[in-house]
Design a protein around this motif. Structure first.
Motif, PDB file in Angstrom:
ATOM      1  N   LEU A 262       0.811  -1.211   0.000  1.00  0.00           N
ATOM      2  CA  LEU A 262       0.000   0.000   0.000  1.00  0.00           C
ATOM      3  C   LEU A 262       0.851   1.271   0.000  1.00  0.00           C
ATOM      4  CD1 LEU A 262      -2.861  -0.923   2.521  1.00  0.00           C
ATOM      5  CD2 LEU A 262      -2.849  -1.124   0.041  1.00  0.00           C
ATOM      6  N   ARG A 263       2.145   1.130   0.212  1.00  0.00           N
ATOM      7  CA  ARG A 263       3.025   2.302   0.097  1.00  0.00           C
ATOM      8  C   ARG A 263       2.994   2.862  -1.318  1.00  0.00           C
ATOM      9  NH1 ARG A 263       8.067   1.747   0.389  1.00  0.00           N
ATOM     10  NH2 ARG A 263       8.237  -0.514   0.099  1.00  0.00           N
ATOM     11  N   HIS A 264       2.608   2.037  -2.292  1.00  0.00           N
ATOM     12  CA  HIS A 264       2.530   2.464  -3.684  1.00  0.00           C
ATOM     13  C   HIS A 264       1.071   2.498  -4.160  1.00  0.00           C
ATOM     14  CE1 HIS A 264       6.841   1.743  -3.705  1.00  0.00           C
ATOM     15  NE2 HIS A 264       6.595   0.553  -3.173  1.00  0.00           N
ATOM     16  N   HIS A 265       0.138   2.719  -3.230  1.00  0.00           N
ATOM     17  CA  HIS A 265      -1.281   2.751  -3.577  1.00  0.00           C
ATOM     18  C   HIS A 265      -1.577   3.941  -4.480  1.00  0.00           C
ATOM     19  CE1 HIS A 265      -5.686   2.757  -2.974  1.00  0.00           C
ATOM     20  NE2 HIS A 265      -5.543   1.505  -2.599  1.00  0.00           N
ATOM     21  N   TYR A 266      -2.566   3.759  -5.355  1.00  0.00           N
ATOM     22  CA  TYR A 266      -2.905   4.844  -6.290  1.00  0.00           C
ATOM     23  C   TYR A 266      -3.495   6.052  -5.584  1.00  0.00           C
ATOM     24  CZ  TYR A 266      -7.813   3.357  -5.937  1.00  0.00           C
ATOM     25  OH  TYR A 266      -9.068   3.041  -5.474  1.00  0.00           O
ATOM     26  N   SER A 267      -4.031   5.861  -4.372  1.00  0.00           N
ATOM     27  CA  SER A 267      -4.562   6.984  -3.602  1.00  0.00           C
ATOM     28  C   SER A 267      -3.480   7.523  -2.676  1.00  0.00           C
ATOM     29  CB  SER A 267      -5.777   6.549  -2.776  1.00  0.00           C
ATOM     30  OG  SER A 267      -6.190   7.587  -1.915  1.00  0.00           O
ATOM     31  N   PRO A 268      -3.075   8.792  -2.826  1.00  0.00           N
ATOM     32  CA  PRO A 268      -2.030   9.340  -1.947  1.00  0.00           C
ATOM     33  C   PRO A 268      -2.411   9.283  -0.475  1.00  0.00           C
ATOM     34  CG  PRO A 268      -2.431  10.783  -3.827  1.00  0.00           C
ATOM     35  CD  PRO A 268      -3.513   9.754  -3.847  1.00  0.00           C
ATOM     36  N   ALA A 269      -3.706   9.382  -0.167  1.00  0.00           N
ATOM     37  CA  ALA A 269      -4.114   9.336   1.236  1.00  0.00           C
ATOM     38  C   ALA A 269      -3.748   8.003   1.877  1.00  0.00           C
ATOM     39  CB  ALA A 269      -5.618   9.575   1.343  1.00  0.00           C
ATOM     40  N   VAL A 270      -3.904   6.910   1.134  1.00  0.00           N
ATOM     41  CA  VAL A 270      -3.572   5.583   1.658  1.00  0.00           C
ATOM     42  C   VAL A 270      -2.070   5.429   1.822  1.00  0.00           C
ATOM     43  CG1 VAL A 270      -3.729   3.101   1.230  1.00  0.00           C
ATOM     44  CG2 VAL A 270      -5.655   4.578   0.661  1.00  0.00           C
ATOM     45  N   SER A 271      -1.295   5.836   0.825  1.00  0.00           N
ATOM     46  CA  SER A 271       0.158   5.681   0.907  1.00  0.00           C
ATOM     47  C   SER A 271       0.735   6.523   2.043  1.00  0.00           C
ATOM     48  CB  SER A 271       0.794   6.082  -0.430  1.00  0.00           C
ATOM     49  OG  SER A 271       0.465   7.418  -0.776  1.00  0.00           O
ATOM     50  N   ARG A 272       0.198   7.716   2.255  1.00  0.00           N
ATOM     51  CA  ARG A 272       0.678   8.536   3.377  1.00  0.00           C
ATOM     52  C   ARG A 272       0.329   7.902   4.709  1.00  0.00           C
ATOM     53  NH1 ARG A 272      -1.348  12.878   0.255  1.00  0.00           N
ATOM     54  NH2 ARG A 272      -3.247  12.821   1.517  1.00  0.00           N
ATOM     55  N   PHE A 273      -0.853   7.314   4.790  1.00  0.00           N
ATOM     56  CA  PHE A 273      -1.282   6.693   6.044  1.00  0.00           C
ATOM     57  C   PHE A 273      -0.394   5.494   6.382  1.00  0.00           C
ATOM     58  CE2 PHE A 273      -5.096   5.070   8.643  1.00  0.00           C
ATOM     59  CZ  PHE A 273      -4.721   5.876   9.707  1.00  0.00           C
ATOM     60  N   VAL A 274       0.000   4.726   5.387  1.00  0.00           N
ATOM     61  CA  VAL A 274       0.898   3.596   5.627  1.00  0.00           C
ATOM     62  C   VAL A 274       2.245   4.091   6.119  1.00  0.00           C
ATOM     63  CG1 VAL A 274       2.125   1.697   4.536  1.00  0.00           C
ATOM     64  CG2 VAL A 274      -0.268   2.103   3.976  1.00  0.00           C
ATOM     65  N   ALA A 275       2.726   5.188   5.544  1.00  0.00           N
ATOM     66  CA  ALA A 275       4.000   5.746   6.001  1.00  0.00           C
ATOM     67  C   ALA A 275       3.916   6.197   7.452  1.00  0.00           C
ATOM     68  CB  ALA A 275       4.402   6.910   5.099  1.00  0.00           C
ATOM     69  N   SER A 276       2.788   6.798   7.842  1.00  0.00           N
ATOM     70  CA  SER A 276       2.624   7.213   9.240  1.00  0.00           C
ATOM     71  C   SER A 276       2.520   6.011  10.165  1.00  0.00           C
ATOM     72  CB  SER A 276       1.373   8.088   9.382  1.00  0.00           C
ATOM     73  OG  SER A 276       0.194   7.333   9.147  1.00  0.00           O
TER      74      SER A 276
END
Length: 518
Positions: A407-421
């Motif tokens: 999900l770090r490479h998810h098409y939705s930036p909101a999801v990828s940012r949340f995984v990083a957090s």
């Protein structure tokens, strides 16, 4: 209760017969006389007759206030409904108490009718509910009168008219108290079990009350149970103090609770137990399709995070839930993925024993045996069986959260940012707390898109490359896979014929042909 009470009753009948109906002033006079002396006890039935949804509102309100003021001080002396009345005729005091018991039961029944009837005015409904809850709190020794409250909830669940107006009153006024929630769960557990037994009996006998086109009564009861459960807010079980409606707390028995029983730990444990029993009894019922859909849509807010809150869950069970949730992220919308990530975040914080599931890009956990480490590194060999129903056999303890890593490479930036957090929060545990799942439960495509377009972007993606790409994917993104040019090893292959040599080079397809003279 002699000649004076009889004379009083006769006087009230004369007043009523002259005017045809009691006036507001006369009702006030009856209430004042009832509160002044036992000689006017027979005013109570007259006032009780005014507690009807069809009665004039001002008269019903005045009668209710007078009767509530009369019965509250007498509650400790009113015998229980199951008390032995043998020898009542021999003791005038027993006669009086028996009379009080009957009149009080009539008052409770009238208050329940006023609270539930769709013909009741909002003012009388509100006052009737307050009077009922006042009787629930003001029992003997201040203990919670669970019998009165259970009778009220039983009538609430078995009402055929809409109960939403009453639930809108109950929610903000009384469901904020821990003991009210506790006894609500207790009663709903019993009522749901009773409804389930009746439904099973009807199915076996082939009797259905909805055969004439009307809705089955058991279906209405199931909806009422669900609506009541849905209106109970999830109390913050991490609080050190809980608000109580009754003075004793969670006890409905004569003995008062000790300081240990009133502690937050005790209340927390009891509430969790009753919460689970009530929901399990409800979920065992044959749910109508619309209720089933609503439960599925809201279970992430009410039932799942709370059920996984205990730190005493075995590691294999927490790991199995975590893996099953992470697998769902591959097929859900962005808003659903964010909810699942929040749930997994809480699970990893509550159960440090399953932190080995976290998938790090650089390799394995040094504390693991080398053979297990090498097995986990093997791409495409996830030992977790998503179709296995038994958590002990699912293989979750030998797996990793590679789904979350993707999900770090998810098409939705909101999801990828949340995984990083999520990765950062798990690294610095002392500075983070559990996430509130309800904060993410209202998400959708629209909310994710709206939040994204409102963001201030520092770097805008441009449609050109700073360096000419030589491959479609980076090999570092897919360990174990190779995307190199298959013709690279054949960069210079010559084919001779008719004095002409053709050389294939490793340029973009198709390879260029160079004509060389021999």
């Amino acid at each position: 209760m002699g000649k004076s009470s009889s004379a009083s009753a006769a006087g009230s009948k004369k007043r009523k017969s002259k005017s045809g109906a009691l006036t507001l002033g006369e009702v006030k006079t009856l209430g004042e006389e009832l509160l002044s002396s036992r000689a006017h006890l027979n005013h109570a039935p007259t006032l009780l007759a005014l507690l009807s949804p069809s009665a004039p509102l001002d008269l019903a309100l005045e009668a209710l206030i007078s009767l509530q003021s009369f019965f509250v001080p007498l509650l400790p002396s009113i015998p229980s409904a199951s008390a032995d009345v043998a020898g009542v005729d021999a003791d005038p005091e027993l006669v009086f108490r028996s009379w009080l018991r009957k009149r009080f039961d009539e008052l409770v029944a009238a208050l329940v009718e006023l609270a539930l009837s769709p013909r009741s005015d909002e003012a009388i409904r509100d006052l009737a509910l307050d009077a009922l809850m006042d009787f629930v709190k003001s029992g003997k020794d201040g203990r919670f009168q669970s019998a009165i409250y259970h009778k009220f909830l039983h009538n609430l669940i078995h009402a055929t008219d809409s109960i939403d107006p009453l639930l809108e009153l109950l929610g903000p006024k009384y469901f904020k108290y821990a003991d009210v929630c506790y006894f609500t769960y207790t009663s709903l557990d019993k009522i749901a079990s009773s409804v389930g037994n009746k439904s099973t009996g009807s199915e076996k006998s082939g009797l259905h009350s909805g055969d004439d086109g009307s809705e089955d009564r058991s279906t209405i009861y199931v909806r009422n149970i669900y609506n009541t459960l849905a209106h109970i807010p999830t109390l913050d079980l991490q609080e050190s103090k809980f608000d109580m409606w009754s003075t004793v707390g969670l006890s409905s028995k004569g003995k008062k609770n000790s300081s240990e029983d009133c502690s937050a730990t005790y209340i927390n444990k009891k509430l969790k137990s009753k919460f689970s029993k009530a929901w399990i009894s409800f979920l065992k019922l044959p749910l109508p399709l619309d209720v089933y859909k609503e439960v599925l849509a809201t279970i992430h807010q009410n039932l799942l995070d709370a059920c996984l809150k205990s730190s005493y869950l075995p590691a294999y069970l927490a790991a199995a839930f975590t893996k099953r949730l992470s697998r769902l992220t591959l097929s859900v919308p962005p808003a659903g993925a964010i909810i699942i990530i929040a749930l997994i975040h809480n699970l990893l914080r509550r159960h440090p024993s399953i932190n080995f599931l976290v998938h790090w890009e650089n390799g394995a956990n040094d504390s693991e045996p080398s053979n297990e480490s090498s097995q986990r590194k093997k791409v495409g060999a996830d030992p977790f069986n998503n179709e296995e129903c038994d958590p002990t056999k699912s293989g979750a303890m030998r797996s990793s959260l590679w789904e979350i890593d993707t999900l770090r490479h998810h098409y939705s930036p909101a999801v990828s940012r949340f995984v990083a957090s999520l990765k950062n929060d798990l690294t610095v545990r002392a500075k983070t707390t559990e996430m509130r799942i309800t904060d993410f439960s209202s998400g959708s495509y629209a909310t994710v898109f709206r939040d994204e377009v409102r963001r201030r972007i520092k770097q805008v993606p441009l449609a050109f490359y700073r360096t000419t790409p030589i491959c479609l994917f980076q090999e570092s993104d897919f360990p174990g896979w190779s995307f190199r040019d298959q013709l690279k090893n054949k960069s210079e292959t010559s084919v001779e014929g008719n004095g002409i040599s053709t050389v294939y080079t490793s340029d973009s397809s198709p390879a260029k042909k160079l004509r060389l003279e021999t």
